[in-house]
Design an enzyme around this catalytic site. Structure first.
Site, PDB file in Angstrom:
ATOM      1  N   HIS A 142       0.835  -1.192   0.000  1.00  0.00           N
ATOM      2  CA  HIS A 142       0.000   0.000   0.000  1.00  0.00           C
ATOM      3  C   HIS A 142       0.877   1.252   0.000  1.00  0.00           C
ATOM      4  CE1 HIS A 142      -3.068  -2.863   0.803  1.00  0.00           C
ATOM      5  NE2 HIS A 142      -4.000  -1.959   0.964  1.00  0.00           N
ATOM      6  N   LYS A 577     -14.542   4.112   5.798  1.00  0.00           N
ATOM      7  CA  LYS A 577     -14.927   5.069   4.746  1.00  0.00           C
ATOM      8  C   LYS A 577     -16.423   4.974   4.472  1.00  0.00           C
ATOM      9  CE  LYS A 577     -13.822   5.995  -0.128  1.00  0.00           C
ATOM     10  NZ  LYS A 577     -14.782   5.202  -0.891  1.00  0.00           N
TER      11      LYS A 577
END
Length: 919
Positions: A142, A577
């Site tokens: 990531h 999120k």
């Protein structure tokens, strides 16, 4: 008032202060030394920046180039601060151990086992836990690491020199030499570009990941195993424990294809080979060293007959036995190690694709066995300490890292796998339209194909390129398991899992690629297929999906062969999120509890792979408390977790810190497993569960209300460096999955990264105040008393509120308002910022009301002190970033725009380093 950059406390910034010898356990002495070294470098190269370091510079008229240098020096100072803090933390731990014993050290095996023995936990329970213990931190690709490998190497050297300066033995001349070395390393960091000038490649990401193994992990992980053995012997002295290689590392680097077109089958193949070479070369170094030191001669001690027989076999196998014996006459152990080293060299050559005349090791098992023989030979020769102190660490290293260094996971999303399956259907059915997804007809086709014997003559030719690439990646598993090591791969992670059919489809692709163990391809898949549930809706659907999946015979057979445990991955980033901080944590907790119960009922235990990030918004919480807050019975000694970006640097860049972090993780899992059943049987959760459900729903409603507000996308893109973050080139993967321009397709990492840069940090607190207020409005005084009991007794609620308070300290609404001014539409700007401002005030009021404290995070003085020391500089850099964003977005001259861009990217880097997290 002139704009200034604040750097360090006045006592440290006093340029007349002579650098002291480091003797205490605080970081002040180390900070003084590092500051003066940085100051010397600044004076040499950019005298104007001395005022910046002292916090007295007027930077309002700095050119973009000079501002970039100012930002760089602040970023370097933040990195040096982190080094000093890690060094001080290590010294504090040593101080505790010296004064009170290792059992007093939080996060140690000694503390956990001392408490276990005292509470009456018997040895059989420890034996059972060791048998099932499996811990695997997994390093991901990531894009959350701003530092290049070359900078990491120099920072590592600074840490080592700082540690040397602690020692009182140096003469003034020697100490001056160390100070010069320290200054040189800081100067090299100063002169080394910290920004990635080109988009990172997967190959560079692989090198970045292997850096930590070469520097710390190969050496320190065997030490962690020894620490457990030592503690077991101390607190259970009448027992003999066999400690398996329970702690291993996984990796996604070079195997994570989800949204990254640059991870191809050929890239994955090369990654596996590089991973293998890293471990093989380290073993070669270890065995070469053993050959040098084990110069035992038969004139000094008799060599056991059993060892002579093993040596004779190796000498004969080598094809050069007489020459080897002649070279080291009378030194049986050196002769033995020469044979082992030759076989290892041949294995390295094979890995490189070159031929070798002598025998090699088909797998790590052969090398492990040869090292065991050597250990036993030394023990039988009445040299047991040499066996334990010299040979066993090398053998442990091979057991842990094998011929692969890491267990490489493959990851792909269900959209890609489904497209490949549809291409296969068309190939076999005359290019007709396949059945609709998630229909009985589609399920019937999947099950029929799984049950049908595989046709070895089937070809991938004629399939679309993407479909062939997916199947080629699966085919690698069988090829590389045989060529490198049976544990070269970890699992196949299927992201965006929405149905049983998604998982069955992955099984079918594995079968078509020829990796099933039986010739017909109908019985057992050796590669674990791990569904990843990411959004809140996915987490809620997970128990039903897994119940249906575990009833499929091929899945149960495969799971049984893989160790009898079905792994499930849960995502913290996307659920946050999707629903906000409280809802995410509660839905994750519920999903684990329900899946744990399901696994027990189905007779297939479910183990969890936690997809956490570095920031609290992505699951990044203190290790021990995060594990303690997992549902009772949900770990049982099996724990996987992602380690991403800056978290990897923080935990594993330095040996002492790495050893502590690994032992902390392992001991926390150990402790949870030992305490879990007692907690499950004694704690009534219905009242707490009802309260958490209500809080989760209300907080999520407030959070979603913000996400769905008209103009939020425009506000977010304008009032944050969202698009500019992509210019940092800190990862090989695109910021969006399929090139869409909506919040739903925006990855969680840039979502969190951008909100932290603009000091809103909504991902770690928004909706919490509304949730708490709604609860109190409905339940009144009784509700408030219940929330205070939750705060005292419920680990998951306490963890959530603690982390919310810490996050609120990072918010600065005055600075956030400056970012909001970048939004062109005044109505959107005023409305969206007004919502955030009101929710912040409410959240602060509510969390303090429940905790009973007078100020935020009062319970965390070290955290407050650390953040307080950084905030003046971070705040100023944030204000400069606002101006840089304005200039960058409006500048039309290419050369001037490029100069502003460099300063802007350094500001992003500087804030991330200051907070210690990006995404």
């Amino acid at each position: 008032m002139p704009a200034t950059l604040h750097a360090v406390p006045a006592a440290v910034a006093d340029s007349t202060f002579a650098p002291p010898v480091i003797t205490g356990t605080s970081s002040k002495e180390a900070l003084d030394i590092l500051f003066h070294a940085l100051l010397d470098v600044a004076r040499r190269h950019e005298p104007e920046l001395e005022a910046v370091l002292h916090g007295t510079a007027d930077i309002s008229n700095f050119t973009p180039q000079m501002l970039a240098r100012a930002l760089q020096v602040q970023g370097i100072w933040f990195q040096l601060l982190s080094i000093a803090e890690q060094n001080a933390a290590m010294r504090r731990r040593r101080h505790v151990e010296r004064d009170s014993g290792r059992e007093a050290l939080r996060g140690s095996f000694a503390k956990v086992l001392a408490e276990a023995a005292q509470s009456g936990i018997k040895a059989p329970q420890i034996h059972a836990l060791l048998k099932d213990l499996r811990i695997r931190p997994t390093i991901t690709a990531h894009p959350t690491e701003g530092k290049r490998v070359t900078v990491l190497e120099k920072l590592r050297r600074i840490y080592l020199v700082l540690r040397e300066l602690e020692l009182p033995r140096w003469t003034e001349r020697e100490r001056n030499g160390l100070m010069n070395d320290l200054r040189d390393q800081i100067e090299l960091v100063w002169m080394t570009g910290e920004l990635h000038l080109e988009k990172a490649t997967v190959e560079r990401e692989v090198a970045w990941g292997l850096h930590f193994f070469d520097e710390t992990l190969f050496e320190m992980l065997p030490e962690v195993m020894y620490s457990l053995e030592e503690s077991l012997a101390q607190y259970y002295p009448d027992e003999t424990f066999e400690v398996p290689p329970f702690f291993q590392f996984g990796s996604w680097i070079g195997g994570d294809r989800d949204g990254n077109p640059y991870v191809t089958a050929s890239v994955t193949r090369e990654t596996l080979k590089r991973n293998a070479l890293a471990s093989l070369r380290r073993y070669r170094d270890g065995i070469t060293h053993l050959g040098r030191v084990l110069s035992l001669t038969e004139r000094s001690l008799p060599v056991p007959e059993s060892f002579r027989k093993e040596l004779a076999l190796l000498l004969d196998e080598s094809g050069d036995g007489k020459a080897i014996a002649h070279r080291n006459p009378g030194e049986a152990f050196r002769q033995y190690l020469t044979c082992v080293l030759r076989k290892l060299e041949a294995t390295i050559q094979r890995n490189k694709g070159q031929r070798s005349a002598g025998p090699d090791y088909p797998s790590a098992d052969g090398l492990i066995n040869d090292l065991r023989v050597l250990e036993q030979g030394l023990t039988d020769s009445k040299c047991p300490s040499l066996a334990v102190d010299l040979v066993r660490p090398v053998r442990r290293m091979v057991e842990i890292f094998r011929f692969s260094t890491v267990r490489l996971d493959l990851r792909e999303n269900s959209t890609r796998t489904t497209n490949t399956l549809q291409a296969l259907w068309k190939q076999r059915n005359g290019d007709r339209t396949p059945p609709e997804l998630n229909t009985p007809a589609w399920r019937e086709w999947l099950l029929t194909e799984l049950a049908r014997p595989r046709d070895p003559e089937r070809s991938f030719e004629g399939l679309p390129d993407d479909a062939r690439e997916t199947l080629d990646t699966f085919a690698l598993v069988g090829e590389m398991r045989e060529q490198l090591d049976r544990e070269a791969f970890g699992a196949f992670i299927l992201s965006m899992t929405r149905s049983v059919d998604d998982v069955l489809g992955a099984y079918l692709l594995a079968k078509e690629a020829g990796i099933f163990l039986d010739s017909t391809g109908t019985e057992i898949c050796p590669l674990p297929i791990v569904p990843l549930f990411e959004t809140i809706d996915d987490l809620r659907a997970a128990p039903a999906i897994m119940k249906e999946l575990l009833a499929v015979p091929v899945v149960r057979r495969s799971t049984r062969w893989q160790g009898g445990v079905q792994e499930v991955m849960i995502g913290y980033s996307d659920s946050n999120k999707d629903g906000g901080f409280v809802a995410s944590n509660w839905e994750l907790y519920k999903a684990q509890a329900r899946l744990t119960a399901l696994g027990k009922h189905a007779g297939v235990p479910i183990a969890f792979f936690h997809g956490r990030g570095g920031s609290v918004s992505r699951g990044g919480v203190p290790t021990q408390r995060g594990i303690a807050a997992q549902p009772p019975g949900s770990i049982n000694g099996r724990f996987r977790i992602t380690e991403q970006g800056e978290v990897v640097s923080f935990k594993y860049a330095n040996r002492g810190t790495a050893a502590y972090q690994m032992e902390l993780l392992a001991s926390s899992v150990f402790e949870h497993a030992l305490q879990s059943e007692r907690e499950a049987s004694t704690q009534s959760r219905s009242e707490y569960d009802d309260a958490m459900e209500a809080l989760s729903g209300a907080s999520r409603a407030a959070y979603v209300n913000l996400l769905q507000a008209d103009g939020l996308v425009d506000y977010f893109q304008s009032a944050s460096p969202l698009d500019e973050i992509a210019l940092l080139n800190i990862g090989s993967r695109p910021a969006r999955r399929f090139g869409a321009r909506s919040l739903s397709d925006l990855r969680a990492i840039p979502w969190v990264f951008a909100w932290s840069q603009n000091r809103h940090v909504i991902t770690g607190w928004y909706g919490v105040g509304s949730g708490l207020k709604s609860f109190l409005d409905v339940r009144g005084e009784q509700g408030e008393e219940l929330l205070r009991r939750l705060f005292r007794d419920c680990k998951v609620f306490r963890l959530v509120l603690d982390e919310v308070e810490k996050t609120l300290l990072m918010v600065d609404l005055d600075i956030a308002r400056d970012y909001a001014k970048l939004v062109a539409d005044p109505e959107i700007r005023t409305r969206i910022f007004g919502m955030i401002e009101a929710e912040y005030a409410l959240t602060k009021e509510m969390v303090l009301r429940i905790s009973g404290d007078d100020e935020l995070a009062a319970r965390f003085p070290q955290f407050r002190e650390r953040l307080t020391g950084r905030l003046p500089t971070i705040n100023q850099v944030s204000r400069e970033q606002v101006e840089l964003l304005r200039r960058f977005r409006s500048e039309e001259d290419d050369d001037k725009r490029e100069a502003v861009k460099s300063a802007l990217l350094l500001s992003i880097n500087c804030i991330a380093v200051g907070f210690g997290a990006t995404g």
